[in-house]
Write a protein that holds these residues in place. Structure first.
Motif, mmCIF file in Angstrom:
data_model
loop_
_atom_site.group_PDB
_atom_site.id
_atom_site.type_symbol
_atom_site.label_atom_id
_atom_site.label_comp_id
_atom_site.label_asym_id
_atom_site.label_seq_id
_atom_site.Cartn_x
_atom_site.Cartn_y
_atom_site.Cartn_z
ATOM 1 N N SER A 616 80.073 49.865 112.196
ATOM 2 C CA SER A 616 80.656 50.614 113.312
ATOM 3 C C SER A 616 81.365 51.879 112.834
ATOM 4 O O SER A 616 81.608 52.791 113.618
ATOM 5 C CB SER A 616 81.631 49.714 114.079
ATOM 6 N N ALA A 617 81.680 51.946 111.541
ATOM 7 C CA ALA A 617 82.337 53.136 111.000
ATOM 8 C C ALA A 617 81.350 54.260 110.744
ATOM 9 O O ALA A 617 81.746 55.347 110.305
ATOM 10 C CB ALA A 617 83.071 52.786 109.709
ATOM 11 N N GLY A 618 80.046 54.007 110.997
ATOM 12 C CA GLY A 618 79.044 55.040 110.813
ATOM 13 C C GLY A 618 78.399 55.048 109.449
ATOM 14 O O GLY A 618 77.683 55.998 109.111
ATOM 15 N N ASP A 619 78.633 54.010 108.635
ATOM 16 C CA ASP A 619 78.050 53.924 107.304
ATOM 17 C C ASP A 619 76.859 52.979 107.305
ATOM 18 O O ASP A 619 76.774 52.059 108.131
ATOM 19 C CB ASP A 619 79.078 53.426 106.294
ATOM 20 N N GLN A 687 76.222 59.037 110.399
ATOM 21 C CA GLN A 687 76.549 60.008 111.443
ATOM 22 C C GLN A 687 78.065 60.125 111.535
ATOM 23 O O GLN A 687 78.784 59.121 111.405
ATOM 24 C CB GLN A 687 75.960 59.575 112.795
ATOM 25 N N LYS A 688 78.518 61.322 111.736
ATOM 26 C CA LYS A 688 79.945 61.539 111.889
ATOM 27 C C LYS A 688 80.328 61.203 113.325
ATOM 28 O O LYS A 688 79.963 61.897 114.276
ATOM 29 C CB LYS A 688 80.295 62.992 111.579
ATOM 30 N N VAL A 689 81.051 60.087 113.497
ATOM 31 C CA VAL A 689 81.453 59.631 114.822
ATOM 32 C C VAL A 689 82.952 59.410 114.825
ATOM 33 O O VAL A 689 83.553 59.074 113.800
ATOM 34 C CB VAL A 689 80.725 58.325 115.223
ATOM 35 N N ALA A 700 84.506 54.661 123.228
ATOM 36 C CA ALA A 700 83.829 55.847 122.712
ATOM 37 C C ALA A 700 84.032 55.997 121.217
ATOM 38 O O ALA A 700 83.838 57.068 120.664
ATOM 39 C CB ALA A 700 84.326 57.082 123.432
ATOM 40 N N SER A 701 84.469 54.938 120.558
ATOM 41 C CA SER A 701 84.799 54.983 119.126
ATOM 42 C C SER A 701 83.737 54.268 118.319
ATOM 43 O O SER A 701 83.367 53.135 118.624
ATOM 44 C CB SER A 701 86.169 54.367 118.887
ATOM 45 N N GLY A 702 83.223 54.900 117.270
ATOM 46 C CA GLY A 702 82.328 54.249 116.336
ATOM 47 C C GLY A 702 80.862 54.458 116.623
ATOM 48 O O GLY A 702 80.451 55.029 117.633
#
Length: 756
Positions: A616-619, A687-689, A700-702
């Protein structure tokens, strides 16, 4: 006051002061030596420990011979404990019972009547219920005790005497084996065949410098009372016999029994030495219940006095050799016997001996016994010849002897002076019965004198000639061979030899009958396997408040990969999934998935394939599927996630580009080549989120989802109406990895997932 303190600290008269270290060391050493010599290690000469020797000697004193009556074991145990062995009666009875167990002793030394235990591991009945007497083998061990064959020593209280060692007509140490644990050392010697042992002894008599390899040709290996098959290499057995240490694999003996119409079953008729049959069956039954050997259908025990275990295959197409090799690996149908020939070589010194050294110790003992018995017999003959000579002188001068006896007040000194008799001869003449004064008796005396004179000459020649001694020992061993060898009842070799077949490790999938199934997993994590491939849109029943989550076609030979939100992969065998008649079972009962972790993905493992995982952190990163297969319930950590971060996607890689979308509905497309391939880690930024900032809306986070696709074919998803939509013009969303992306195309699913 100080003077009083000093007086109290002084040792009392008669006390001995010494350092604690030395005091404990000396006393423990004494205890250790006592344990080694008097309890745990057998004597190389007769192969017995003191308790066994005392049991046999007591039975001999009670005249419990093989052809005589039985006596209560409680009586025997009490006599042993009271006269020779001041230890617990239960320990003595356990030792006595073991001597009677034909599944522990290759040549039982006690003939038991009653319940003496069995191969299932059941204990013997109480000593008050069982009866025993000595066997012919036990009597052979004690042959010559009345002829000064061995030394005797006082018992524990000096009221009786007991033999230090038994004469031992055969090498009992190797014939029956032995085991024991002392202080800092142990022994474990397997049983052997007497016929082979005697043959080896005869060869050693002819060739005292015989090589170990030659003895191995005569004694190929142990001969266990329970039979079995030794599958150890000849080189390994030879090395164990040469050094006195080693191990060898022993397998059960089995055969295929045809039942007709193509059906068959495996019958196990012999099991490895010291394996309890009941525990063996329990272990195999556990393998069946746990489906660890899927090609095994059932196991049952049809044993009576013999061993008969039935192993039923799952289907007739199973290869019997593969089934048995699998069971040999996972159960005690194959066991390893560790050989450690640590014995008391001279009754006092423990030593790890080779096979040749043990046989040499026995032969040297037999020579000592022969010499002692011969000297004892020589003394008896000399005493008898002295008396016979006196008798013959009396017969030659019978009238004068009678006259002296009738007329003299002290006839003894007169006879000794007149005829030159010794005191023993004169006393024997005076004690002679009148009925012995017949003429025929004189002839018998002369015949007996001549026979004893000839026997004496033979014994003197024997004592002077070592070659004659070894010939006599060889004759005695041949007699033993006739009594207990392969021609005698039960004397044939029981344990066979074979080479373990070169069967490669069979994967679990190869042992499972391949059948189609449909895997169904609900939203609450209840999983089941429906038989056959049913329609994926079938109307299935679920628990109240639950619904479908995953449904796909598979086979019983497949491995199912479960990816949790904790970043761990879990593996479930398709054959282990519960049937589809009910609602299934919670998947958390099959794997150790924490309660707070959710199921992210459930898929069939495809060897050689790759998957993309994301948090969920975008990694995220790409990982080969072969690297995520877990061998245990605990699973395998692949994607590292910190507190507040969870795994959100696991998709099989197919294509050349990656598409990711955040909770903020921004989508990014970038080449798959920009993503590294790893086996474990946090990964790289996809992706940078927005993530983790307090003011942000949690919804709207992650990162929301990630997938792979072929750019030339376009990116597809299902719209709210269920129609598949494909976007081929993706120029606006293509960028570099770790970019922020742009708002998703019109019609993109509101849950921000690709549904792929």
């Amino acid at each position: 006051m100080d003077d009083m303190t000093d007086d109290r600290d002084m040792p009392a008269p008669g006390d001995m002061a010494e350092p604690l270290r030395r005091a404990l060391g000396e006393r423990y050493l004494t205890y250790a030596l006592s344990t080694i010599t008097d309890r745990a290690l057998p004597d190389a000469r007769d192969g017995l420990k003191p308790v066994h020797r005392r049991i046999l000697y007591t039975m001999r004193n009670l005249r419990l011979e093989p052809t005589g009556p039985f006596r209560k074991c409680a009586k025997i145990t009490g006599e042993v404990m009271g006269n020779y062995h001041p230890h617990g009666d239960q320990a003595i009875y356990d030792a006595l019972a073991r001597l009677a167990q034909d599944f522990n002793m290759r040549y039982p030394l006690v003939d038991g009547q009653g319940n003496f235990g069995n191969i299932d591991g059941d204990n013997p009945a109480a000593a008050r219920y069982t009866e025993a007497r000595a066997t012919a083998a036990a009597m052979a061990l004690m042959e010559g005790l009345n002829e000064d064959a061995v030394d005797f020593r006082p018992n524990y209280d000096g009221s009786e005497s007991e033999p230090v060692v038994l004469p031992a007509a055969f090498p009992n140490l190797l014939a029956n084996g032995s085991s024991g644990i002392a202080v800092g050392m142990a022994t474990n010697i397997p049983p052997h065949n007497i016929d082979e042992l005697v043959a080896a002894c005869l060869h050693l008599i002819k060739a005292p410098n015989a090589r170990e390899e030659t003895l191995m040709e005569i004694i190929p290996g142990p001969d266990f009372p329970t039979g079995g098959v030794i599958v150890e290499s000849r080189e390994a057995i030879a090395e164990a016999y040469r050094t006195g240490r080693g191990s060898m694999r022993v397998r059960a003996k089995w055969e295929v029994e045809e039942l007709g119409r193509g059906q068959w079953q495996i019958v196990v008729t012999e099991i490895p030495f010291q394996v309890q049959k009941s525990k063996l069956i329990e272990k195999i039954a556990e393998l069946v219940t746990a489906r660890k050997v899927p090609i095994l259908g059932d196991v049952r025990d049809e044993s009576a006095e013999d061993v008969r275990l039935i192993l039923e295959p799952k289907s007739r197409s199973v290869d019997p050799q593969v089934l048995m090799e699998t069971l040999f690996r996972q159960s005690d149908l194959e066991s390893r016997f560790s050989l450690n020939m640590n014995v008391l070589i001279d009754g006092r010194t423990p030593k790890v001996c080779s096979l040749k050294e043990v046989l040499r110790a026995f032969l040297d003992h037999r020579r000592e016994v022969l010499l002692r018995r011969s000297r004892h017999r020589l003394g008896k003959i000399d005493a008898r010849l002295e008396v016979l000579e006196g008798y013959i002188i009396a017969f030659l001068n019978l009238d004068r002897v009678i006259e002296i006896i009738r007329t003299e007040d002290e006839p003894k000194p007169v006879m000794m002076a007149e005829f030159g008799l010794s005191d023993v001869q004169a006393e024997a003449i005076l004690n002679m019965r009148l009925r012995s004064l017949r003429k025929l008796e004189e002839m018998e005396l002369r015949r007996e004198r001549d026979a004893l004179t000839a026997e004496r000459a033979d014994i003197v020649a024997l004592l002077d000639d070592e070659g004659m001694q070894w010939d006599r020992i060889a004759d005695q061993l041949r007699d033993v061979r006739k009594q207990f060898g392969k021609q005698a009842p039960g004397g044939a070799r029981r344990t066979l030899f074979a080479d373990a077949p070169a069967v490669e490790d069979v994967p679990l999938e190869a042992m499972i009958e391949r059948e189609p199934i449909t895997v169904v997993c609900s939203q609450m994590g209840w999983v089941r396997a429906m038989k056959g491939h049913i329609a994926l849109d079938s109307d299935l029943k679920f628990k109240d408040g639950d619904g479908p989550r995953f449904i796909f076609h598979a086979e019983t030979t497949d491995r199912i990969l479960l990816f949790g939100s904790n970043g761990r992969f879990y593996t479930i065998a398709g054959s282990n999934l519960p049937g589809g008649r009910g609602m299934g079972e919670p998947v958390r009962l099959m794997v150790d998935l924490p309660n707070e972790a959710e199921i992210v993905s459930l898929m069939i493992h495809r060897p050689g394939a790759k998957v993309i995982v994301a948090s969920s952190a975008g990694d995220g990163f790409v990982v080969p599927e072969d690297e995520v297969v877990a061998q245990t319930r605990a699973g395998k950590q692949v994607l590292n996630v910190k507190d507040g971060v969870r795994a959100i996607a696991c998709k099989r890689v197919a294509g050349d580009h990656v598409a990711s979308v955040g909770q903020n509905r921004k989508m990014l497309v970038f080449p798959l080549a920009e993503l590294p391939e790893m086996t474990r880690g946090k990964g790289v930024r996809l992706q940078k989120v927005p993530f983790g900032a307090a003011p942000l809306d949690a919804s709207a986070s992650g990162l929301s989802d990630v997938t792979t696709f072929t750019l030339a074919d376009g990116l597809s998803w299902k719209d709210p109406a269920g129609r598949t939509r494909t976007e081929t013009d993706l120029a606006d969303w293509i960028g570099k990895r770790a970019g922020a992306g742009r708002m998703a195309p019109r019609g993109f699913p509101r849950d921000n997932r690709f549904n792929g």
